[in-house]
Each structure stands twice: as C-alpha cells, then as structure tokens.
Design a protein around this motif. Structure first.
Motif, short mmCIF file in Angstrom:
data_model
loop_
_atom_site.label_atom_id
_atom_site.label_comp_id
_atom_site.label_asym_id
_atom_site.label_seq_id
_atom_site.Cartn_x
_atom_site.Cartn_y
_atom_site.Cartn_z
N UNK A 137 14.66 -51.66 -85.32
CA UNK A 137 14.92 -53.10 -85.26
C UNK A 137 13.81 -53.84 -84.51
N UNK A 138 12.68 -53.17 -84.33
CA UNK A 138 11.53 -53.84 -83.74
C UNK A 138 11.55 -53.94 -82.23
N UNK A 139 12.27 -53.05 -81.57
CA UNK A 139 12.35 -53.08 -80.12
C UNK A 139 11.76 -51.81 -79.51
N UNK A 140 11.13 -51.98 -78.37
CA UNK A 140 10.71 -50.83 -77.57
C UNK A 140 11.96 -50.23 -76.92
N UNK A 141 12.07 -48.91 -76.84
CA UNK A 141 13.23 -48.30 -76.17
C UNK A 141 13.36 -48.78 -74.73
N UNK A 142 14.60 -48.80 -74.24
CA UNK A 142 14.84 -49.24 -72.87
C UNK A 142 15.93 -48.42 -72.22
N UNK A 143 16.16 -48.69 -70.94
CA UNK A 143 17.21 -48.01 -70.20
C UNK A 143 16.88 -46.58 -69.80
N UNK A 144 15.58 -46.22 -69.85
CA UNK A 144 15.21 -44.84 -69.56
C UNK A 144 15.45 -43.91 -70.73
N UNK A 145 15.38 -44.46 -71.94
CA UNK A 145 15.76 -43.71 -73.14
C UNK A 145 14.94 -42.44 -73.33
N UNK A 146 13.62 -42.51 -73.15
CA UNK A 146 12.79 -41.33 -73.34
C UNK A 146 13.18 -40.22 -72.37
N UNK A 147 13.48 -40.60 -71.14
CA UNK A 147 13.88 -39.61 -70.13
C UNK A 147 15.22 -38.99 -70.50
N UNK A 148 16.16 -39.81 -70.88
CA UNK A 148 17.49 -39.29 -71.20
C UNK A 148 17.44 -38.30 -72.36
#
Length: 246
Positions: A137-148
């Motif tokens: 949807x054209x958004x950069x991941x957030x909330x620590x998504x890569x870490x999770x």
C-alpha cells in the motif's frame, strides 16, 4: 469501547472488538489496549493473557482512516501522538508480566501482524493469512516490523515477507517459526486457552518464568525501541508521499 477484557481463573482474554472494520487499529483502540494491559499487570492473579479478534478476524492492521490522516501531515502533533499510541500497543504487549498468546484467525496484516508477533507464543488457524502488507500500500514498515519478523523467522523469511510481499498461511507460519501450532479455524481460541490455563495455575510462577524466558531468549541485536524509531522517519516520509505530498 472497542477492546474487551475478561479475567477468570488466572487467565485474561483481551478481544479487539471492531469486527465491522476487521479489528483494524485506531489510536482510540490502541489506547484502550494499553489501559487493559495495565489492568492485567496490576492483577497479580493473572498468569496468562490471550489476545484475539472478534468475528473470527485477528487484525487487519492500522485503520485506513488513521493512515489517510497521517499521510496529510505525519509530523502533526495529534497524528504523531496517535501513531505513537499504536506503536505503544505492540511494545506494551511485549512488556506484559503474564505469559502472552495470540489466537490468530483470519488475517493478521501490517500492524496486526506486529501485534501477533509481540506475544510470547502464537496459535494460528491453518487458513489464516499473515502478511506484512506495508509496501503493498505504499508504506514503509513501522512499529519495529523488521525486528519482530526476523527475530522469529530469520532474515530470509523477513526479507521475503516484509520486502518481497510474501503471504503465508498458518501451516507455513509454523514451519517458519512464527507460530507454535496451526489448527482448524474453529479450534484456535480453545487451543490458546488450553495453553493459557496450564500456565495460569500458578500466576506468580508464570510471571517469574516469563521474565526469565524473555531475558534469556534475549532481544534482537537491534532493540525494539530502537527499531521503532529507526523505521519511524522513513514511514512518515512514505505516508506523506502516499498522500501526494512530495
């Protein structure tokens, strides 16, 4: 109220209760979640917490209205605060003193996937749909998504899902280490409650064991708080970009 909390026999059940929007998170709902989690922590008789979504759906991510508002000016005070509350709902789950289990039915997307991955353990439906969904949807991941993602499934799976857009079902989630067990859709919540009930027989021991478990299994190389802030600036940029502001 869009969050229900029931406590009995040492087990707390937190239900996201906005099925008309597939339990998508708003700042209001996230704030209610944080308040409910404070209640769980304040009750020393609670040894386990099950998080579920009403209507057979876990969480479709952040509400589109919230994202649209953020796109106009993600640095606006009210917008920034609202998104901070949504991020806090994940990290607060990660700090709950009780053993936490996500009972995942339907879709867990974006912020909803963050919420599921914030718990100590997950029971998922075989036909559940788990996806990052941010880039779609054209958004950069957030909330620590890569870490999770990477701390549970490893770098390759995190890349495939968060960057490559891979969507997985419950069986694949188990194979990747993102969930403990995949069961029939109608059995998910009962199975999660089975695990919770066993742990909750001795709440004091459960809380002590959970504290040791989290310390010994350790945070990822980049701490969660750092990850949230690392992702925040590019996510704000992507929100503004998505709304047409360049």
């Amino acid at each position: 109220m869009e969050v229900d909390l029931e406590i009995g026999d040492g087990v707390a059940v937190l239900t996201l209760n906005a099925p008309e929007r597939r339990n998508a998170l708003t700042p209001q709902m996230a704030g209610e979640m944080v308040a409910a989690l404070e209640r769980v922590d304040a009750d020393d008789g609670v040894g386990a917490l099950v998080i579920r979504g009403a209507g057979g759906r876990f969480c479709a991510g952040a509400h589109t209205g919230t994202l649209a508002g953020a796109g106009s000016d993600p640095a606006d005070d009210a917008t920034y605060t609202g998104l901070s509350v949504i991020y806090e709902s994940f990290t607060r789950v990660g700090r709950v003193r009780a053993f936490t289990i996500a009972a995942v039915r339907g879709a867990a997307v974006g912020a909803g996937m963050n919420l599921a991955l914030a718990t100590d353990m997950r029971v998922v439906a075989g036909n559940a749909r788990l996806m990052s969904g941010f880039l779609r949807i054209g958004l950069h991941p957030g909330g620590g998504h890569f870490v999770l993602l990477s701390r549970l499934a490893g770098r390759e799976a995190a890349a495939a899902m968060a960057l490559g857009g891979a969507e997985i079902d419950g069986d694949r989630a188990v194979a990747l280490g993102l969930a403990w067990e995949s069961v029939d859709d109608g059995a998910v919540e009962a199975r999660a409650m089975d695990f919770a009930a066993g742990v909750a027989k001795d709440p004091a021991l459960a809380r002590a064991a959970v504290r040791s478990f989290r310390m010994e299994t350790g945070p990822p190389a980049v701490g969660w708080d750092t990850a949230v802030q690392t992702e925040r600036a590019p996510q704000m940029w992507s929100m503004r970009r998505r709304s047409g502001g360049r």
